[in-house]
Scaffold this motif. Structure first.
Motif, PDB file in Angstrom:
ATOM      1  N   ILE A 263       0.861  -1.173   0.000  1.00  0.00           N
ATOM      2  CA  ILE A 263       0.000   0.000   0.000  1.00  0.00           C
ATOM      3  C   ILE A 263       0.903   1.231   0.000  1.00  0.00           C
ATOM      4  O   ILE A 263       1.964   1.231   0.639  1.00  0.00           O
ATOM      5  N   SER A 264       0.512   2.253  -0.749  1.00  0.00           N
ATOM      6  CA  SER A 264       1.321   3.470  -0.753  1.00  0.00           C
ATOM      7  C   SER A 264       1.215   4.143   0.614  1.00  0.00           C
ATOM      8  O   SER A 264       0.216   3.999   1.324  1.00  0.00           O
ATOM      9  N   MET A 265       2.238   4.890   0.968  1.00  0.00           N
ATOM     10  CA  MET A 265       2.221   5.575   2.250  1.00  0.00           C
ATOM     11  C   MET A 265       1.137   6.658   2.291  1.00  0.00           C
ATOM     12  O   MET A 265       0.567   6.931   3.343  1.00  0.00           O
ATOM     13  N   ASP A 266       0.848   7.259   1.132  1.00  0.00           N
ATOM     14  CA  ASP A 266      -0.254   8.236   1.060  1.00  0.00           C
ATOM     15  C   ASP A 266      -1.563   7.576   1.481  1.00  0.00           C
ATOM     16  O   ASP A 266      -2.314   8.099   2.305  1.00  0.00           O
ATOM     17  N   SER A 267      -1.823   6.422   0.888  1.00  0.00           N
ATOM     18  CA  SER A 267      -3.069   5.708   1.191  1.00  0.00           C
ATOM     19  C   SER A 267      -3.092   5.264   2.640  1.00  0.00           C
ATOM     20  O   SER A 267      -4.127   5.338   3.316  1.00  0.00           O
ATOM     21  N   GLN A 270      -3.908   8.256   4.767  1.00  0.00           N
ATOM     22  CA  GLN A 270      -5.301   8.666   4.579  1.00  0.00           C
ATOM     23  C   GLN A 270      -6.254   7.751   5.340  1.00  0.00           C
ATOM     24  O   GLN A 270      -7.203   8.221   5.992  1.00  0.00           O
ATOM     25  N   LEU A 271      -6.008   6.445   5.254  1.00  0.00           N
ATOM     26  CA  LEU A 271      -6.855   5.489   5.984  1.00  0.00           C
ATOM     27  C   LEU A 271      -6.692   5.656   7.487  1.00  0.00           C
ATOM     28  O   LEU A 271      -7.663   5.576   8.245  1.00  0.00           O
ATOM     29  N   LYS A 272      -5.457   5.930   7.914  1.00  0.00           N
ATOM     30  CA  LYS A 272      -5.194   6.142   9.337  1.00  0.00           C
ATOM     31  C   LYS A 272      -5.930   7.378   9.849  1.00  0.00           C
ATOM     32  O   LYS A 272      -6.584   7.350  10.901  1.00  0.00           O
ATOM     33  N   GLU A 273      -5.827   8.484   9.084  1.00  0.00           N
ATOM     34  CA  GLU A 273      -6.419   9.750   9.524  1.00  0.00           C
ATOM     35  C   GLU A 273      -7.943   9.756   9.447  1.00  0.00           C
ATOM     36  O   GLU A 273      -8.597  10.569  10.102  1.00  0.00           O
ATOM     37  N   SER A 274      -8.521   8.829   8.663  1.00  0.00           N
ATOM     38  CA  SER A 274      -9.984   8.775   8.560  1.00  0.00           C
ATOM     39  C   SER A 274     -10.636   8.363   9.874  1.00  0.00           C
ATOM     40  O   SER A 274     -11.795   8.684  10.134  1.00  0.00           O
ATOM     41  N   GLY A 275      -9.904   7.624  10.707  1.00  0.00           N
ATOM     42  CA  GLY A 275     -10.445   7.152  11.977  1.00  0.00           C
ATOM     43  C   GLY A 275     -11.391   5.973  11.851  1.00  0.00           C
ATOM     44  O   GLY A 275     -11.903   5.469  12.853  1.00  0.00           O
ATOM     45  N   LYS A 276     -11.593   5.489  10.624  1.00  0.00           N
ATOM     46  CA  LYS A 276     -12.548   4.404  10.405  1.00  0.00           C
ATOM     47  C   LYS A 276     -11.914   3.025  10.576  1.00  0.00           C
ATOM     48  O   LYS A 276     -12.616   2.028  10.697  1.00  0.00           O
ATOM     49  N   TYR A 277     -10.588   2.991  10.535  1.00  0.00           N
ATOM     50  CA  TYR A 277      -9.897   1.707  10.505  1.00  0.00           C
ATOM     51  C   TYR A 277      -8.778   1.671  11.551  1.00  0.00           C
ATOM     52  O   TYR A 277      -8.428   2.681  12.142  1.00  0.00           O
ATOM     53  N   VAL A 278      -8.210   0.486  11.725  1.00  0.00           N
ATOM     54  CA  VAL A 278      -7.061   0.315  12.616  1.00  0.00           C
ATOM     55  C   VAL A 278      -5.814   0.178  11.741  1.00  0.00           C
ATOM     56  O   VAL A 278      -5.820  -0.570  10.752  1.00  0.00           O
ATOM     57  N   MET A 317      14.103  11.869   0.110  1.00  0.00           N
ATOM     58  CA  MET A 317      13.349  10.859  -0.637  1.00  0.00           C
ATOM     59  C   MET A 317      12.586   9.934   0.300  1.00  0.00           C
ATOM     60  O   MET A 317      11.389   9.666   0.097  1.00  0.00           O
ATOM     61  N   VAL A 318      13.262   9.441   1.330  1.00  0.00           N
ATOM     62  CA  VAL A 318      12.616   8.505   2.260  1.00  0.00           C
ATOM     63  C   VAL A 318      11.463   9.191   2.991  1.00  0.00           C
ATOM     64  O   VAL A 318      10.367   8.628   3.119  1.00  0.00           O
ATOM     65  N   GLU A 319      11.686  10.419   3.460  1.00  0.00           N
ATOM     66  CA  GLU A 319      10.620  11.149   4.159  1.00  0.00           C
ATOM     67  C   GLU A 319       9.475  11.488   3.214  1.00  0.00           C
ATOM     68  O   GLU A 319       8.298  11.372   3.577  1.00  0.00           O
ATOM     69  N   GLY A 320       9.813  11.909   1.989  1.00  0.00           N
ATOM     70  CA  GLY A 320       8.778  12.318   1.040  1.00  0.00           C
ATOM     71  C   GLY A 320       7.901  11.181   0.567  1.00  0.00           C
ATOM     72  O   GLY A 320       6.693  11.328   0.415  1.00  0.00           O
ATOM     73  N   ILE A 321       8.506  10.019   0.339  1.00  0.00           N
ATOM     74  CA  ILE A 321       7.749   8.884  -0.204  1.00  0.00           C
ATOM     75  C   ILE A 321       7.065   8.084   0.888  1.00  0.00           C
ATOM     76  O   ILE A 321       5.926   7.639   0.730  1.00  0.00           O
TER      77      ILE A 321
END
Length: 540
Positions: A263-267, A270-278, A317-321
């Motif tokens: 899974i991309s780190m962006d995704s 996003q899933l983490k910040e939604s609060g809907k999932y663990v 690069m590591v922080e950005g990606i």
């Protein structure tokens, strides 16, 4: 008229009798059939995986997937948190004073999923199958030193080594190739390198339904010797694209997304910040590195290798990606493994140093051109990456862009994982993403593969002037029974590898997990390659 009445009466009587019979059947059925909604729902979870699970041969490698192999097949010894080795199919073991003989007492009353017994004879048969193809498994140190095996009695198995090899027990805890196939799975000639008849193991799961490149369904092994898993069924859906996996998860089609680079780190964020999932992150499990192939004349020059390392901003690069979820790596092995606590001077991002190294190596930038040349040849290289891994892809694109500023043309090529591995082993690459093995393999398997030919890593180091001496140090370290001497050898080996920059550390990687709130009791396994399903529960 009388005839009509008689017929009518007869019809009414027959109807009454039929109604009574039907009523009796209905009452009987209602007494024996549970009411709707009272049946206990099957506990199951569904997750995605980027590629097909493969043939489920315990003695083979790709395309068989470790996560699935570990569901079916078990080891003699299991690897626990902190590097502790614990009894598994072997309940105890002893080692001779000279370090060459290992005797295992096998657990009683263990059965394969088809009900046949697990014993010393089948353990030996599995070892024999592996040893029919030693070159296939030469990356694993214990295979290279194994002399003979013996079924002493029904529950005692002994293996004798040609010479002492200190990581023997760690090697036996791996997911492959030394796990155990039941008799019914063996081909007629016993050579499992050609395939297996069916996957029969002692593990908690059985493969019960499978469609190549689409799904695999595992159900509980009814003959499992330990307590049964809490969930009854695990379905693995094959979804190669990372974003498609996320969409399926958000729709509720998946309970779990788990693994490395799935899974991309962006995704993930996003899933983490939604609060809907663990969501969760494991401890570092390995180092993401670039492997530079010195059999390519351009990369045989240490100055070029150092220039490439100075030529990209690793930290950014590591922080950005990864959005800080991975750490910049300065050491080729993180310091949480035995014998790896060495001080290495970081090779920091410095375009001026990179340019100077290339100039010293004779790579000049002709007027009006953007790519350096030497003897009429452009400084052009290819980096291959796993096209299903979004992090590899993003990093490849970043490095490609950054190296243009130092006059290096980098072509990036996404390939299937099987192709990536095949090309690496054949030496058909300039640069490749490569990972150390992690727990429980390292550091011994890491240094072994640097010395042992056949896997592409030793060959990538072939042009080092001290390669022969390095290989000897590796052999001495693996055979050493002197702890102090072993530490000294590891220090020298790792220091040389750091300085030579054939392996360029990029980041310390972690496993990620995202799951629905109906999933409970998820724990990252201590062994990097083990499945995480045994203790999972669900309340859906």
């Amino acid at each position: 008229m009388f005839k009509f009445k008689r017929k009518t009466i007869l019809f009414l009587v027959m109807s009454l009798l039929m109604s009574s019979a039907l009523l009796g059947c209905t009452e009987k059925e209602s007494a024996t059939t549970p009411k709707e909604g009272t049946e206990k729902a099957e506990k199951s979870i569904t997750l995605s995986w980027p590629r097909d699970i493969g043939t489920m041969n315990p003695h083979a490698y790709n395309p068989s997937q470790l996560i699935a192999q570990s569901m079916i097949y078990e080891p003699l010894i299991s690897y626990k948190e902190g590097g502790k080795l614990a009894p598994h199919l072997a309940e105890s073991w002893s080692i001779s004073k000279d370090g060459k003989e290992y005797t295992f007492k096998l657990r009683q009353n263990v059965k394969f999923s088809d009900g046949t017994p697990f014993n010393a004879a089948i353990v030996k048969k599995n070892f024999d199958a592996v040893m029919k193809n030693p070159k296939l498994h030469s990356w694993l140190g214990v295979i290279n030193v194994l002399d003979k095996t013996e079924a002493v009695n029904d529950l005692t198995f002994k293996m004798t080594l040609k010479k002492p090899y200190y990581p023997t027990l760690q090697d036996l805890s791996l997911v492959r190739p030394v796990r155990f196939l039941g008799e019914a799975g063996f081909p007629d000639d016993g050579d499992t390198s050609k395939g297996v008849k069916k996957p029969v193991g002692t593990g908690p799961w059985m493969l019960t339904d499978y469609k190549k490149d689409e799904y695999a369904v595992f159900t509980r092994n009814p003959n499992y010797w330990r307590e049964s898993p809490k969930i009854e069924k695990v379905t693995i859906k094959i979804i190669p694209d990372a974003e498609t996996r996320v969409m399926a998860f958000e729709k509720g089609e998946l309970d779990l997304i788990y693994g490395e680079g799935v899974i991309s780190m962006d995704s993930f964020n996003q899933l983490k910040e939604s609060g809907k999932y663990v969501t969760g992150l494991s401890q570092p499990v390995g180092t993401r590195s670039l492997l530079l192939n010195t059999s390519n004349e351009k990369l045989a020059d240490l100055k070029v290798r150092l220039a490439l390392q100075h030529g990209f901003n690793k930290q950014a690069m590591v922080e950005g990606i990864t959005h800080g979820l991975e750490e910049k790596a300065d050491n080729i092995l993180s310091k949480n493994f035995p014998y790896t606590n060495i001080e290495a001077e970081p090779i920091e991002y410095n375009v001026d140093k990179a340019t100077a190294y290339l100039e010293e190596a004779g790579w000049k930038l002709p007027p009006g051109k953007t790519v350096r040349e030497k003897n009429g040849q452009p400084l052009e290289l290819e980096l291959i990456y796993d096209k299903t891994d979004p992090i590899q892809k993003a990093m490849a694109e970043t490095i490609q862009a950054e190296w243009t500023t130092i006059g290096v043309k980098l072509n990036i090529t996404g390939v299937e994982l099987t192709v990536q591995i095949k090309r690496r082993k054949a030496g058909e690459f300039d640069l490749d993403f490569w990972y150390n093995y992690g727990a429980p393999y390292d550091p011994h398997s890491f240094i072994n593969v640097v010395a042992e030919k056949g896997w592409g890593v030793s060959e990538a180091h072939s042009r080092l002037p001290m390669k022969q001496e390095l290989d000897q140090q590796v052999n001495d370290a693996l055979a050493s029974t002197d702890e102090t001497k072993r530490q000294e050898l590891y220090g020298s080996i790792l220091k040389t590898l750091q300085e030579q920059s054939v392996i360029v550390p990029v980041s310390y990687i972690k496993k990620t997990v995202v799951y629905q709130k109906t999933v409970k009791d998820f724990i990252f396994p201590a062994n990097r390659d083990e499945h995480p399903f045994y203790g999972i529960d669900t309340n859906k």
